[in-house]
Each structure stands twice: as structure tokens, then as C-alpha cells.
Design a protein around this motif. Structure first.
Motif, PDB file in Angstrom:
ATOM      1  N   ARG A  39     -55.623 -43.506  30.980  1.00 43.28           N
ATOM      2  CA  ARG A  39     -54.390 -42.794  31.309  1.00 43.28           C
ATOM      3  C   ARG A  39     -54.040 -41.696  30.307  1.00 43.28           C
ATOM      4  NH1 ARG A  39     -49.440 -45.744  33.371  1.00 43.28           N
ATOM      5  NH2 ARG A  39     -49.139 -43.620  34.061  1.00 43.28           N
ATOM      6  N   ARG A  40     -54.758 -41.584  29.224  1.00 42.85           N
ATOM      7  CA  ARG A  40     -54.371 -40.656  28.164  1.00 42.85           C
ATOM      8  C   ARG A  40     -54.404 -39.197  28.574  1.00 42.85           C
ATOM      9  NH1 ARG A  40     -57.258 -44.245  23.760  1.00 42.85           N
ATOM     10  NH2 ARG A  40     -55.693 -45.914  23.770  1.00 42.85           N
ATOM     11  N   ALA A  41     -55.278 -38.810  29.477  1.00 42.74           N
ATOM     12  CA  ALA A  41     -55.361 -37.405  29.903  1.00 42.74           C
ATOM     13  C   ALA A  41     -54.176 -36.986  30.774  1.00 42.74           C
ATOM     14  CB  ALA A  41     -56.671 -37.162  30.656  1.00 42.74           C
ATOM     15  N   GLU A  42     -53.396 -37.939  31.265  1.00 45.77           N
ATOM     16  CA  GLU A  42     -52.240 -37.611  32.110  1.00 45.77           C
ATOM     17  C   GLU A  42     -51.186 -36.806  31.362  1.00 45.77           C
ATOM     18  OE1 GLU A  42     -50.525 -41.143  33.866  1.00 45.77           O
ATOM     19  OE2 GLU A  42     -52.511 -41.975  34.240  1.00 45.77           O
ATOM     20  N   THR A  43     -51.159 -36.897  30.054  1.00 46.96           N
ATOM     21  CA  THR A  43     -50.076 -36.283  29.294  1.00 46.96           C
ATOM     22  C   THR A  43     -50.194 -34.771  29.154  1.00 46.96           C
ATOM     23  OG1 THR A  43     -51.192 -36.682  27.187  1.00 46.96           O
ATOM     24  CG2 THR A  43     -49.668 -38.387  27.963  1.00 46.96           C
ATOM     25  N   ASP A  44     -51.384 -34.211  29.261  1.00 50.06           N
ATOM     26  CA  ASP A  44     -51.556 -32.774  29.031  1.00 50.06           C
ATOM     27  C   ASP A  44     -50.728 -31.929  29.993  1.00 50.06           C
ATOM     28  OD1 ASP A  44     -53.259 -33.307  26.924  1.00 50.06           O
ATOM     29  OD2 ASP A  44     -55.073 -33.093  28.137  1.00 50.06           O
TER      30      ASP A  44
ATOM     31  N   LEU B  83     -29.766 -31.110  36.146  1.00 54.17           N
ATOM     32  CA  LEU B  83     -30.836 -32.010  35.732  1.00 54.17           C
ATOM     33  C   LEU B  83     -32.153 -31.607  36.382  1.00 54.17           C
ATOM     34  CD1 LEU B  83     -29.145 -35.517  36.017  1.00 54.17           C
ATOM     35  CD2 LEU B  83     -29.767 -34.301  33.923  1.00 54.17           C
ATOM     36  N   VAL B  84     -33.227 -31.698  35.625  1.00 53.84           N
ATOM     37  CA  VAL B  84     -34.564 -31.414  36.133  1.00 53.84           C
ATOM     38  C   VAL B  84     -35.345 -32.717  36.155  1.00 53.84           C
ATOM     39  CG1 VAL B  84     -36.732 -30.201  35.682  1.00 53.84           C
ATOM     40  CG2 VAL B  84     -34.547 -29.055  35.238  1.00 53.84           C
ATOM     41  N   ALA B  85     -35.989 -32.986  37.266  1.00 48.84           N
ATOM     42  CA  ALA B  85     -36.837 -34.175  37.400  1.00 48.84           C
ATOM     43  C   ALA B  85     -38.270 -33.720  37.614  1.00 48.84           C
ATOM     44  CB  ALA B  85     -36.377 -35.033  38.575  1.00 48.84           C
ATOM     45  N   LEU B  86     -39.148 -34.049  36.680  1.00 50.61           N
ATOM     46  CA  LEU B  86     -40.561 -33.744  36.843  1.00 50.61           C
ATOM     47  C   LEU B  86     -41.201 -34.847  37.674  1.00 50.61           C
ATOM     48  CD1 LEU B  86     -41.659 -32.654  33.251  1.00 50.61           C
ATOM     49  CD2 LEU B  86     -40.823 -31.221  35.119  1.00 50.61           C
ATOM     50  N   THR B  87     -41.995 -34.449  38.637  1.00 44.55           N
ATOM     51  CA  THR B  87     -42.723 -35.413  39.457  1.00 44.55           C
ATOM     52  C   THR B  87     -44.154 -34.911  39.602  1.00 44.55           C
ATOM     53  OG1 THR B  87     -42.219 -34.367  41.582  1.00 44.55           O
ATOM     54  CG2 THR B  87     -40.656 -36.036  40.787  1.00 44.55           C
ATOM     55  N   ARG B  88     -44.996 -35.764  40.113  1.00 43.53           N
ATOM     56  CA  ARG B  88     -46.387 -35.383  40.386  1.00 43.53           C
ATOM     57  C   ARG B  88     -46.811 -36.126  41.637  1.00 43.53           C
ATOM     58  NH1 ARG B  88     -49.829 -36.238  35.422  1.00 43.53           N
ATOM     59  NH2 ARG B  88     -49.745 -34.020  34.999  1.00 43.53           N
ATOM     60  N   ALA B  89     -47.590 -35.478  42.450  1.00 44.31           N
ATOM     61  CA  ALA B  89     -48.032 -36.054  43.719  1.00 44.31           C
ATOM     62  C   ALA B  89     -48.832 -37.337  43.504  1.00 44.31           C
ATOM     63  CB  ALA B  89     -48.886 -35.039  44.476  1.00 44.31           C
ATOM     64  N   VAL B  90     -48.821 -38.169  44.525  1.00 41.94           N
ATOM     65  CA  VAL B  90     -49.600 -39.400  44.531  1.00 41.94           C
ATOM     66  C   VAL B  90     -51.084 -39.036  44.553  1.00 41.94           C
ATOM     67  CG1 VAL B  90     -50.159 -41.485  45.861  1.00 41.94           C
ATOM     68  CG2 VAL B  90     -47.785 -40.676  45.720  1.00 41.94           C
TER      69      VAL B  90
ATOM     70  N   MET C 281     -56.837 -38.780  38.686  1.00 44.99           N
ATOM     71  CA  MET C 281     -56.171 -39.761  37.825  1.00 44.99           C
ATOM     72  C   MET C 281     -55.283 -40.673  38.672  1.00 44.99           C
ATOM     73  SD  MET C 281     -55.163 -37.377  34.635  1.00 44.99           S
ATOM     74  CE  MET C 281     -56.330 -36.197  33.980  1.00 44.99           C
ATOM     75  N   PRO C 282     -55.732 -41.913  38.906  1.00 42.60           N
ATOM     76  CA  PRO C 282     -55.042 -42.808  39.831  1.00 42.60           C
ATOM     77  C   PRO C 282     -53.571 -43.066  39.530  1.00 42.60           C
ATOM     78  CG  PRO C 282     -57.185 -43.699  39.253  1.00 42.60           C
ATOM     79  CD  PRO C 282     -56.953 -42.509  38.375  1.00 42.60           C
ATOM     80  N   ASP C 283     -53.174 -43.106  38.271  1.00 42.00           N
ATOM     81  CA  ASP C 283     -51.803 -43.441  37.887  1.00 42.00           C
ATOM     82  C   ASP C 283     -50.926 -42.224  37.601  1.00 42.00           C
ATOM     83  OD1 ASP C 283     -51.806 -46.520  37.450  1.00 42.00           O
ATOM     84  OD2 ASP C 283     -53.616 -45.840  36.452  1.00 42.00           O
TER      85      ASP C 283
ATOM     86  N   ILE D 218     -55.105 -43.721  44.064  1.00 47.55           N
ATOM     87  CA  ILE D 218     -54.109 -44.678  43.578  1.00 47.55           C
ATOM     88  C   ILE D 218     -54.595 -46.128  43.675  1.00 47.55           C
ATOM     89  CG2 ILE D 218     -52.827 -44.854  45.743  1.00 47.55           C
ATOM     90  CD1 ILE D 218     -50.263 -44.974  43.954  1.00 47.55           C
ATOM     91  N   ASN D 219     -55.503 -46.403  44.587  1.00 47.12           N
ATOM     92  CA  ASN D 219     -56.029 -47.768  44.699  1.00 47.12           C
ATOM     93  C   ASN D 219     -56.846 -48.192  43.486  1.00 47.12           C
ATOM     94  OD1 ASN D 219     -55.401 -49.321  47.233  1.00 47.12           O
ATOM     95  ND2 ASN D 219     -55.803 -47.283  48.041  1.00 47.12           N
ATOM     96  N   GLU D 220     -57.169 -47.248  42.613  1.00 50.76           N
ATOM     97  CA  GLU D 220     -57.905 -47.549  41.384  1.00 50.76           C
ATOM     98  C   GLU D 220     -56.971 -47.629  40.171  1.00 50.76           C
ATOM     99  OE1 GLU D 220     -61.242 -44.761  40.969  1.00 50.76           O
ATOM    100  OE2 GLU D 220     -61.037 -44.413  43.125  1.00 50.76           O
ATOM    101  N   CYS D 221     -55.670 -47.697  40.422  1.00 47.57           N
ATOM    102  CA  CYS D 221     -54.692 -47.670  39.338  1.00 47.57           C
ATOM    103  C   CYS D 221     -54.863 -48.858  38.390  1.00 47.57           C
ATOM    104  CB  CYS D 221     -53.282 -47.650  39.905  1.00 47.57           C
ATOM    105  SG  CYS D 221     -52.834 -49.131  40.827  1.00 47.57           S
ATOM    106  N   GLU D 222     -54.324 -48.677  37.180  1.00 54.44           N
ATOM    107  CA  GLU D 222     -54.359 -49.740  36.177  1.00 54.44           C
ATOM    108  C   GLU D 222     -53.398 -50.856  36.595  1.00 54.44           C
ATOM    109  OE1 GLU D 222     -56.068 -50.141  33.315  1.00 54.44           O
ATOM    110  OE2 GLU D 222     -57.135 -48.247  33.531  1.00 54.44           O
ATOM    111  N   LEU D 223     -53.838 -52.079  36.454  1.00 54.87           N
ATOM    112  CA  LEU D 223     -52.988 -53.240  36.734  1.00 54.87           C
ATOM    113  C   LEU D 223     -53.077 -54.199  35.565  1.00 54.87           C
ATOM    114  CD1 LEU D 223     -53.874 -54.010  40.454  1.00 54.87           C
ATOM    115  CD2 LEU D 223     -51.826 -52.893  39.594  1.00 54.87           C
TER     116      LEU D 223
END
Length: 109
Positions: A85-90, A2-9, A58-60, A13-18
Motif C-alpha cells: 500500500r505504500r505507493a498509494e501515498t504519492d 471543505l474539500v474531500a479527496l477521493t479516488r475511484a474504486v 492498487m487494490p486498496d 479491489i478483490n485483491e485488497c489487503e485483509l
């Protein structure tokens, strides 16, 4: 394996969407340590952790599970309801191309 993709914090992050909770300060160092522990636990359970390029602006962006639905034959890149958040997908799509064919959900989806 299994491969798990992750990305650093993200340091932002304090500007994340809530949407459902009140904003409270996030300890970035603690969040980073917890995320590193999460990656170690994935490895301990037999996953190969692949870190996608970081997106510090990108905070999220560490929430990679929001960006794609991965099936055996295809990865579907989602379209966030939040414009910020849309640019996170590229970067996720580029990483997933190594493992799956890619399909995208386009507007208005």
C-alpha cells in the motif's frame, strides 16, 4: 468550503489487503456505485469533492483516508504497515500540496 479527496474504486479491489475478516468476493460494480453515492453525499453536505488520479493497479487505493492525516497547517503523509500500500501515498501527496504543506512519516515509522 471543505474539500474531500477521493479516488475511484480499483478494478482489482478483490485483491485488497485483509487483516481481520475472511476474504469474500467483492462486487466491483456495486462497490463503484456505493462509492459514487458516497461522493454525492459528501457534496450534499457541502464538500467540494476532488477526485485524485485513479490507481487501478492498487487494490486498496480508494481508501485515501489511510494515506494522510490532514490538519489546518500541514498534511502528514502516513507510511503503511503493508508494503503493497505504500505507493498509494504519492498521488495523495501531490493532490494535498495544493492545500497544505506536506510532511512524511519515514521508515521505520
Amino acid at each position: 468550503m471543505l474539500v474531500a479527496l477521493t479516488r475511484a474504486v480499483s478494478p482489482r479491489i478483490n485483491e485488497c489487503e485483509l487483516t481481520f475478516v475472511d476474504r469474500e468476493p467483492i462486487d466491483v460494480a456495486r462497490a463503484t456505485a456505493q462509492h459514487n453515492d458516497y461522493e454525492r453525499r459528501l457534496e450534499a453536505h457541502g464538500c467540494r469533492v476532488v477526485r485524485v488520479e485513479p490507481e487501478p493497479s492498487m487494490p486498496d487505493s480508494m481508501f485515501v483516508e489511510d494515506t494522510a492525516v490532514v490538519l489546518d497547517e500541514v498534511a502528514v503523509i502516513t507510511r503503511s504497515g503493508s508494503a503493497s500500500r505504500r505507493a498509494e501515498t504519492d498521488g495523495i501527496a501531490r493532490a494535498l500540496l495544493r492545500y497544505r504543506a506536506i510532511r512524511r512519516i519515514d521508515a521505520p515509522g
